[in-house]
Design a protein around this motif. Structure first.
Motif, PDB file in Angstrom:
ATOM      1  N   THR A   1       0.461  -1.114  -0.039  1.00 11.33           N
ATOM      2  CA  THR A   1       0.148  -0.278   0.028  1.00 11.33           C
ATOM      3  C   THR A   1       0.358   1.660   0.019  1.00 11.33           C
ATOM      4  O   THR A   1       2.091   1.130   0.359  1.00 11.33           O
ATOM      5  CB  THR A   1      -0.730   0.186   1.414  1.00 11.33           C
TER       6      THR A   1
ATOM      7  N   CYS B   1       2.780   4.048  -5.356  1.00  6.99           N
ATOM      8  CA  CYS B   1       1.903   4.191  -7.718  1.00  6.99           C
ATOM      9  C   CYS B   1       2.906   3.478  -8.455  1.00  6.99           C
ATOM     10  O   CYS B   1       4.061   3.442  -8.576  1.00  6.99           O
ATOM     11  CB  CYS B   1       2.397   5.110  -7.523  1.00  6.99           C
TER      12      CYS B   1
ATOM     13  N   ASN C   1      -6.171  -5.307  -5.711  1.00  5.54           N
ATOM     14  CA  ASN C   1      -7.141  -3.992  -5.324  1.00  5.54           C
ATOM     15  C   ASN C   1      -6.403  -2.570  -5.447  1.00  5.54           C
ATOM     16  O   ASN C   1      -6.238  -1.964  -4.462  1.00  5.54           O
ATOM     17  CB  ASN C   1      -7.162  -4.964  -4.543  1.00  5.54           C
ATOM     18  N   GLY C   2      -5.874  -1.824  -6.513  1.00  2.00           N
ATOM     19  CA  GLY C   2      -5.563  -0.696  -6.126  1.00  2.00           C
ATOM     20  C   GLY C   2      -6.646   0.401  -7.275  1.00  2.00           C
ATOM     21  O   GLY C   2      -7.714  -0.528  -8.145  1.00  2.00           O
ATOM     22  N   ARG C   3      -6.582   1.171  -7.623  1.00  2.00           N
ATOM     23  CA  ARG C   3      -7.307   2.051  -8.728  1.00  2.00           C
ATOM     24  C   ARG C   3      -6.534   2.725  -9.201  1.00  2.00           C
ATOM     25  O   ARG C   3      -4.856   3.194  -9.629  1.00  2.00           O
ATOM     26  CB  ARG C   3      -7.416   3.364  -7.458  1.00  2.00           C
TER      27      ARG C   3
ATOM     28  N   SER D   1      -2.484  10.455  -2.728  1.00  2.00           N
ATOM     29  CA  SER D   1      -3.122   9.594  -3.171  1.00  2.00           C
ATOM     30  C   SER D   1      -1.951   8.606  -2.019  1.00  2.00           C
ATOM     31  O   SER D   1      -2.441   7.520  -1.327  1.00  2.00           O
ATOM     32  CB  SER D   1      -2.797   8.568  -4.287  1.00  2.00           C
TER      33      SER D   1
ATOM     34  N   LYS E   1      -2.709   9.166   1.720  1.00  2.00           N
ATOM     35  CA  LYS E   1      -3.851   8.023   2.248  1.00  2.00           C
ATOM     36  C   LYS E   1      -3.576   7.108   2.430  1.00  2.00           C
ATOM     37  O   LYS E   1      -4.138   5.875   2.794  1.00  2.00           O
ATOM     38  CB  LYS E   1      -4.871   8.282   1.312  1.00  2.00           C
TER      39      LYS E   1
ATOM     40  N   GLU F   1      -2.673   5.019  -0.080  1.00  2.00           N
ATOM     41  CA  GLU F   1      -3.249   4.077  -1.506  1.00  2.00           C
ATOM     42  C   GLU F   1      -2.553   3.670  -2.151  1.00  2.00           C
ATOM     43  O   GLU F   1      -1.184   4.037  -2.343  1.00  2.00           O
ATOM     44  CB  GLU F   1      -4.510   4.922  -2.872  1.00  2.00           C
ATOM     45  N   THR F   2      -3.057   2.092  -3.258  1.00  2.00           N
ATOM     46  CA  THR F   2      -2.095   2.120  -3.904  1.00  2.00           C
ATOM     47  C   THR F   2      -2.957   2.283  -5.386  1.00  2.00           C
ATOM     48  O   THR F   2      -3.723   2.551  -5.498  1.00  2.00           O
ATOM     49  CB  THR F   2      -1.855  -0.476  -4.240  1.00  2.00           C
ATOM     50  N   VAL F   3      -1.865   3.094  -6.126  1.00  2.00           N
ATOM     51  CA  VAL F   3      -2.339   3.333  -7.846  1.00  2.00           C
ATOM     52  C   VAL F   3      -1.444   3.012  -8.294  1.00  2.00           C
ATOM     53  O   VAL F   3      -0.161   2.836  -8.669  1.00  2.00           O
ATOM     54  CB  VAL F   3      -2.595   4.750  -7.961  1.00  2.00           C
TER      55      VAL F   3
END
Length: 164
Positions: free
Chosen positions: A18, A21, A44-46, A87, A90, A92-94
């Motif tokens: 997580t 990028c 399960n990333g964006r 991202s 936060k 996040e995984t992008v």
């Protein structure tokens, strides 16, 4: 479609993977979006498509076959950098599909990683922003993803035996 072994392995990795990028780069038509969407799904990333971040002026130029200048590209890359910063901040995984073929373009994107120090000796990856070259043949792209994930998560074996 990625095989189930790859999906299971990458889903298991999700818990540790997580705040990252992955930039899937390549020339127009190389498969950045195809690879990026699939990769984002299995980890399960964006997925972010860099083309969605162009200004209307840039979109109009591209629609009319007018090449973008540096003056057109830099604000676009800075917008992408800012989106990555949010991202990553936060956790996040992008996965970003972006041409980013020139090193100084990738340098702008890397500034989205709070751990990146501009001008540092980091060759082409900072701790939070990694790259995959979509212009490679599919089996080379899979090996590139495998090497990328293995180098950042060495305790988890990654086996990419499937096809894209």
């Amino acid at each position: 479609m990625l095989n189930s072994n790859l999906s299971c392995t990458l889903m298991y990795m999700l818990f540790l993977f997580t705040g990252i990028c992955i930039v899937v780069m390549g020339v127009s038509g190389a498969g950045k979006s195809t690879i990026g969407v699939m990769l984002a799904e299995v980890i399960n990333g964006r997925f972010l498509d860099a083309d969605d971040y162009h200004s209307q002026s840039n979109k109009d130029k591209m629609k009319n076959g007018i090449p973008l200048s540096e003056e057109d590209r830099i604000p676009w890359l800075e917008t992408l950098r800012d989106a990555l910063r949010v991202s990553l901040g936060k956790g996040e995984t992008v996965v970003l599909g972006c041409s980013a073929l020139q090193k100084h373009y990738r340098d702008i994107l890397r500034c989205g990683d709070a751990n990146y120090i501009p001008g540092s000796n980091i060759d082409d990856e900072s701790e939070g922003i990694l790259k995959v070259d979509a212009s490679l043949e599919p089996h080379h792209t899979l090996k590139s993803v495998q090497a990328l994930l293995s180098s950042y998560l060495p305790s988890i074996p990654v086996h990419l035996n499937g096809s894209v």
